[in-house]
Design a protein around this motif. Structure first.
Motif, PDB file in Angstrom:
ATOM      1  N   UNK A  66       0.837  -1.192   0.000  1.00 39.20           N
ATOM      2  CA  UNK A  66       0.000   0.000   0.000  1.00 39.20           C
ATOM      3  C   UNK A  66       0.875   1.246   0.000  1.00 39.20           C
ATOM      4  N   UNK A  67       0.662   2.099  -0.989  1.00 31.81           N
ATOM      5  CA  UNK A  67       1.472   3.309  -1.067  1.00 31.81           C
ATOM      6  C   UNK A  67       0.932   4.262  -2.112  1.00 31.81           C
ATOM      7  N   UNK A  68       1.678   5.295  -2.389  1.00 30.05           N
ATOM      8  CA  UNK A  68       1.296   6.285  -3.391  1.00 30.05           C
ATOM      9  C   UNK A  68       2.532   6.740  -4.136  1.00 30.05           C
ATOM     10  N   UNK A  69       2.334   7.184  -5.365  1.00 31.01           N
ATOM     11  CA  UNK A  69       3.414   7.697  -6.200  1.00 31.01           C
ATOM     12  C   UNK A  69       3.267   9.208  -6.337  1.00 31.01           C
ATOM     13  N   UNK A  70       4.356   9.916  -6.123  1.00 30.71           N
ATOM     14  CA  UNK A  70       4.421  11.350  -6.368  1.00 30.71           C
ATOM     15  C   UNK A  70       5.336  11.560  -7.562  1.00 30.71           C
ATOM     16  N   UNK A  71       4.861  12.278  -8.585  1.00 31.13           N
ATOM     17  CA  UNK A  71       5.667  12.455  -9.789  1.00 31.13           C
ATOM     18  C   UNK A  71       5.312  13.788 -10.440  1.00 31.13           C
ATOM     19  N   UNK A  72       6.146  14.180 -11.393  1.00 35.77           N
ATOM     20  CA  UNK A  72       5.944  15.423 -12.116  1.00 35.77           C
ATOM     21  C   UNK A  72       7.004  15.577 -13.180  1.00 35.77           C
ATOM     22  N   UNK A 117       8.002   6.822  -4.575  1.00 33.11           N
ATOM     23  CA  UNK A 117       6.961   5.946  -4.034  1.00 33.11           C
ATOM     24  C   UNK A 117       6.990   6.019  -2.518  1.00 33.11           C
ATOM     25  N   UNK A 118       5.845   6.297  -1.939  1.00 26.56           N
ATOM     26  CA  UNK A 118       5.712   6.456  -0.499  1.00 26.56           C
ATOM     27  C   UNK A 118       4.858   5.319   0.045  1.00 26.56           C
ATOM     28  N   UNK A 119       5.395   4.542   0.990  1.00 26.60           N
ATOM     29  CA  UNK A 119       4.641   3.491   1.655  1.00 26.60           C
ATOM     30  C   UNK A 119       4.212   3.998   3.033  1.00 26.60           C
ATOM     31  N   UNK A 120       2.906   4.014   3.264  1.00 29.34           N
ATOM     32  CA  UNK A 120       2.349   4.654   4.459  1.00 29.34           C
ATOM     33  C   UNK A 120       1.973   3.685   5.567  1.00 29.34           C
ATOM     34  N   UNK A 121       2.080   2.416   5.367  1.00 32.75           N
ATOM     35  CA  UNK A 121       1.782   1.465   6.428  1.00 32.75           C
ATOM     36  C   UNK A 121       0.398   0.868   6.342  1.00 32.75           C
ATOM     37  N   UNK A 122      -0.631   1.699   6.250  1.00 33.07           N
ATOM     38  CA  UNK A 122      -2.009   1.203   6.204  1.00 33.07           C
ATOM     39  C   UNK A 122      -2.756   1.869   5.053  1.00 33.07           C
ATOM     40  N   UNK A 162      -5.647   3.273   5.125  1.00 34.94           N
ATOM     41  CA  UNK A 162      -6.258   4.527   5.577  1.00 34.94           C
ATOM     42  C   UNK A 162      -5.274   5.687   5.520  1.00 34.94           C
ATOM     43  N   UNK A 163      -4.036   5.462   5.975  1.00 38.08           N
ATOM     44  CA  UNK A 163      -3.028   6.511   5.923  1.00 38.08           C
ATOM     45  C   UNK A 163      -2.692   6.881   4.485  1.00 38.08           C
ATOM     46  N   UNK A 164      -2.610   5.860   3.645  1.00 38.59           N
ATOM     47  CA  UNK A 164      -2.319   6.104   2.235  1.00 38.59           C
ATOM     48  C   UNK A 164      -3.412   6.958   1.593  1.00 38.59           C
ATOM     49  N   UNK A 165      -4.671   6.608   1.843  1.00 38.24           N
ATOM     50  CA  UNK A 165      -5.783   7.352   1.271  1.00 38.24           C
ATOM     51  C   UNK A 165      -5.801   8.787   1.789  1.00 38.24           C
TER      52      UNK A 165
END
Length: 257
Positions: free
Chosen positions: A55-61, A68-73, A75-78
């Motif tokens: 579970x994570x998110x990508x920040x790009x531009x 890539x950021x892994x937030x643990x859960x 809910x935190x990712x969202x």
């Protein structure tokens, strides 16, 4: 707590969301203090959920590599995805406002990491009313110091950023609203002297004099900055070139300092 993933390895990082930026920190050994690791302006960034097993998110531009950021859960990712997307959309309608510029976070530059980031920003951002050769061609910035300047006669001090290059001093000011920097003048280092005034006035102040200019008073708020300026600017008279052999360039905007 968030974890950016580089191509080689994952490292533990802490992200702090500001109105127009994401500040990246890490914990120093011993977990007593935070260490500055970077600053990401939100303008021009895009965010999406990471397509992978974790579970994570990508920040790009267009100006940065994908992080890539892994937030643990989930809910935190969202929470981060929605929060970043909301701020990015807000900034699209505020391109002329103070939050659209990193300067809103970096000035006043009262921390070492702010000065470090501001040096990099100066070399890739437009400076209003700039004159002469581009700042990128002036060489490395030897020092960046927040000061107050005034003519010796008026003593009406104004806030400035003083940039020391190998051959020149450049004065900048913050534009109204803090959205940009304005060029306020340039002085050739070969034509000026710095005279210490702190012992007389009881404050961190020195005077810059030269054959082609009226005396300018410069005041620093920190002893470190004061000593840094004098270290770079004080020199014996015998080291100054004569007017006959090498006349200094007259700064067009020295009256505005």
């Amino acid at each position: 707590m968030n974890r950016p993933l580089s191509q080689q390895e994952a490292a533990e990082r802490y992200l702090v969301l500001f109105p127009s930026h994401v500040l990246i920190l890490s914990l120093a050994p011993g977990h007593q203090t935070f260490v500055y690791q970077g600053l990401l302006p939100l303008t021009g960034l895009r965010v999406r959920e990471h397509q992978g097993s974790q579970t994570g998110l990508d920040i790009f531009g267009s100006m940065i590599e994908t992080r890539t950021i892994f937030c643990g859960t989930p809910d935190k990712c969202q929470l981060w995805v929605l929060g970043l997307q909301y701020r990015i959309q807000e900034l699209k309608g505020q391109n002329s406002g103070p939050c659209s510029s990193p300067l809103s976070l970096l000035v006043p530059c009262d921390e070492p990491w702010k000065r470090q980031e501001l040096r990099s920003l100066l070399l890739c951002s437009p400076i209003q009313q700039w004159e002469g050769k581009p700042i990128q061609h002036m060489g490395p910035v030897q020092a960046l110091v927040p000061v107050q300047v005034a003519s010796a006669g008026s003593r009406e001090f104004q806030d400035r950023l003083l940039l020391l290059f190998a051959e020149d001093l450049v004065f900048l000011s913050l534009s109204p609203g803090g959205s940009g920097l304005i060029y306020q003048g340039k002085l050739p280092r070969s034509g000026i002297q710095a005279l210490e005034k702190s012992a007389i006035l009881g404050r961190l102040e020195f005077e810059m004099t030269g054959n082609i200019m009226e005396p300018i008073l410069v005041a620093c708020s920190e002893a470190e900055d004061y000593e840094l300026c004098l270290f770079h600017l004080q020199k014996p008279n015998t080291h100054l070139p004569s007017m006959a052999s090498q006349p200094p360039i007259i700064p067009k905007k020295v009256k505005r300092i």
